[in-house]
Structures are given as C-alpha cells and as structure tokens.
Design an enzyme around this catalytic site. Structure first.
Site, mmCIF file in Angstrom:
data_model
loop_
_atom_site.group_PDB
_atom_site.id
_atom_site.type_symbol
_atom_site.label_atom_id
_atom_site.label_comp_id
_atom_site.label_asym_id
_atom_site.label_seq_id
_atom_site.Cartn_x
_atom_site.Cartn_y
_atom_site.Cartn_z
ATOM 1 N N CYS A 4 0.815 -1.216 0.000
ATOM 2 C CA CYS A 4 0.000 0.000 0.000
ATOM 3 C C CYS A 4 0.850 1.269 0.000
ATOM 4 O O CYS A 4 0.387 2.329 -0.419
ATOM 5 C CB CYS A 4 -0.960 0.000 1.185
ATOM 6 S SG CYS A 4 -0.175 0.140 2.798
ATOM 7 N N CYS B 243 25.473 -18.923 14.827
ATOM 8 C CA CYS B 243 24.709 -19.644 15.844
ATOM 9 C C CYS B 243 25.123 -21.110 15.728
ATOM 10 O O CYS B 243 26.218 -21.391 15.248
ATOM 11 C CB CYS B 243 23.202 -19.439 15.658
ATOM 12 S SG CYS B 243 22.550 -20.091 14.102
#
Length: 358
Positions: free
Chosen positions: A186, A322
């Site tokens: 939008c 990680c």
C-alpha cells in the site's frame, strides 16, 4: 467470575442469547495473538478488546507514522514515532481495563514464532507481506493453532480461517508465493482508508465466533470484498493433503526477497579471510550454548538483538553465527532492516559446520 463493572461492560453480550454468560466466560478465558498493529491490526484489536478477550498479544516492531493515520484510527498525531504495539496496548487498556496485554516490540521470525504461538489459543494475521503470511501459516500448523487471515489490496480485501480443526491452510490456497514485486504494497499504490477497517472487523468477527462456538466459520472458504461496489464472493477450497509442514524455513529466501548467497558466508570463506579482514563476530545463541563452545566475538542472544540494534550503529563487516545457521539468518535480516548499508553475513551451517571443518 465477573465483577460488577465487567457485568456493565459486557451487558449487551450477557443478554444476547447466542453468547450470554457462557460465551462471555469463554471470551474472558481466551488468549489471542494479533500479528501486526497496523491497518488490519487496529480494528481487530479494538473489537476483540471491546468484546472482552481475556489475554491479547500484540507483536509489531514498527512505529507510528503520519501516513498511517488515514486508516489506522487507533492512533493520533501525538503517537507519531511511538512503537505501535505498546501504543496500541496503552490505548486499548483504557477501553477495557479488565483484560491483559502482552507486548512484543519485535518482528515475527522463525525462532520466536514457535516460542510465542503456544501461549495463545488463536492467531490473527494482520501482516502486510507474504513472508510473514507463510511464516504465520506454517507456525500455526506446527503449533496446531487456528489462524484468522485477512489481506487488503487497493479497494479489495480477503478473509479466511486456516488450520481450523485441522482444516485447509494458507498453502492450500496459495501453495507458492507470487513473484517478487508482482504485488506492490500500500505504500507504493495506496489503499482506501476504510477498507482495512472493514476487513479487520470481519477478522475480529471470525475470532469471536471461534471462541464462542457460534455461527459458520470461514474454514475452507475465502471471502472476497470489493469496497467500490460492495460485492462479496465466497470461494470454497479443499485441504491439500499432500502439503506437509515439519519445520520453519527462511521465508525471505522462500519468497524471493533475499537470496541465500547474498547473506551467507561459508565456513571456508570465513576461515580463509578472517586473518585478512577486520570482521566483527556476533554470537546470537543462548548463554549456555556459548559457554559450551564459541569462536569469540560479541554475545547478543537473538531474543535480545532487537533491543541492542542501536549498539551496532558504528559496527560494520559483521559475521553472525549460531549453532546451525538458522538463527543467524534471522539476526542478519534484523540488522539489515535497521541498517541497510551495513555489510552483514550469516555463517552458513553455523558452528556445527565450523567444527566439522577443523
């Protein structure tokens, strides 16, 4: 169960034959998570709060912008620059002081979704991008939660309920995401201000129906609404039994937003260049994991990274790691969203791959 003030607050529900005390009790005991406090999220939150949903979670990492006020009528000029999630909760608490709000000022991702979703009975998707829609759908399936879906485009909107009593999911209707940038948002093409209010209210309606066990649920049905001619259509669709979800993935890559090679660095590359280049290593694992083994660098657990992003303002050439490379991909995205010009890479395969290389 209900104080005298609550009895006054919900009096119109108490005298409604299909809700009554039993239905209102179900609402009070229910826990609902709303993803996004924007165009769809505002009306959803306003009406489920007013209805007396006992615990409401709000997850949104965005702040109020003046351009939001044309459709996000929960906010005002005074709220510009404030976090939407906390700002919405503060206003809604004044509307209904008898309910509880859990605020998550962060983006939904493949790590926190599986931590947050089990805390709630129903998930409502008020997001505005395909990555979050697929992530929300898959996490709802893995945690066995019904998902109330809504989407808007210019003058048109859609509503459905996915994964209700093991019914059809978002992927049954849209098995693959559209081509990147084929459907602008939008901010690029605009949206009729009242449209998210209408669609958001329909989502709130489905949520209340599910909780109270009333009416026909939009499971296996997609309602489309056109604001220009007020035409509504309902498309029936079946469950695709061949679709199996057993894990969450990187949805930016799945939706074509970012290619893996753009944000990953292999263990071989890092090992060969670590002495030549000035990297800043960041470990996003939990403290216990880091204590067991690490390759140095800064320690910022993933669940704290959103709050620590500003501390990285002067840092560049970042390598995030990680254990297996999934949390580091999420972290890399978070940092790049905040600082688009920074050079950020995720260690492919994580420390498991690093150890095998040694």
């Amino acid at each position: 169960m209900f104080s005298e003030e609550e009895k006054q607050q919900y009096s119109r529900h108490f005298i409604l034959d299909t809700i009554g005390i039993d239905g209102q009790t179900k609402l009070k005991k229910s826990k609902v998570l709303v993803i996004g406090a924007g165009g769809l999220g505002c009306p959803i939150l306003q009406y489920i709060s007013a209805a007396g949903v006992g615990t409401i979670g709000i997850i949104d990492n965005d702040t109020v912008d003046q351009s939001n006020l044309q459709r996000q009528v929960l906010f005002s000029i005074d709220d510009i620059g404030k976090p939407k999630a906390s700002c919405a909760a503060e206003k809604l608490q004044k509307l209904n002081p008898y309910i509880k709000f859990n605020i998550y000022v962060e983006s939904l991702n493949s790590i926190n979704a599986l931590d947050i979703f089990p805390l709630y009975d129903i998930i409502i998707d008020g997001s505005d991008n395909f990555q979050t829609r697929y992530l929300t759908n898959d996490a709802a399936i893995l945690t066995n939660k019904p998902l109330v879906f809504g989407a808007i485009f210019k003058f048109e909107g859609q509503v459905s309920v996915f994964n209700y009593q093991n019914g059809p999911s978002y992927r049954c209707l849209f098995p693959t995401p559209p081509a990147l940038d084929s459907i602008p948002n939008c901010s690029d093409i605009g949206v009729l201000g009242v449209l998210p209010g209408i669609i958001g209210c329909l989502q709130a309606n489905e949520t209340i129906k599910i909780i109270c066990g009333i009416g026909d649920i939009l499971s296996g049905k997609l309602l489309s609404f056109n604001a220009l001619n007020l035409q509504q259509n309902v498309l029936n669709f079946p469950k695709n039994e061949h679709i199996k979800i057993d894990k969450l993935i990187d949805y930016d890559i799945f939706c074509g937003v970012k290619k893996t090679e753009d944000i990953e660095i292999s263990c071989e590359e890092l090992k060969n260049s670590i002495q030549k280049e000035n990297y800043t290593l960041i470990d996003v694992r939990k403290s216990m994991e880091r204590e067991n083994f690490n390759i140095g660098g800064i320690h910022i657990p993933l669940h704290k990274l959103q709050q620590e992003l500003n501390s990285l303002k002067e840092t560049d050439n970042i390598i995030i790691y990680c254990q297996v490379g999934q949390r580091s991909l999420v972290a890399a995205k978070m940092i790049q969203e905040k600082f688009p010009d920074k050079k950020v890479k995720s260690l492919s395969g994580g420390l498991n791959a690093w150890i095998k290389l040694q």
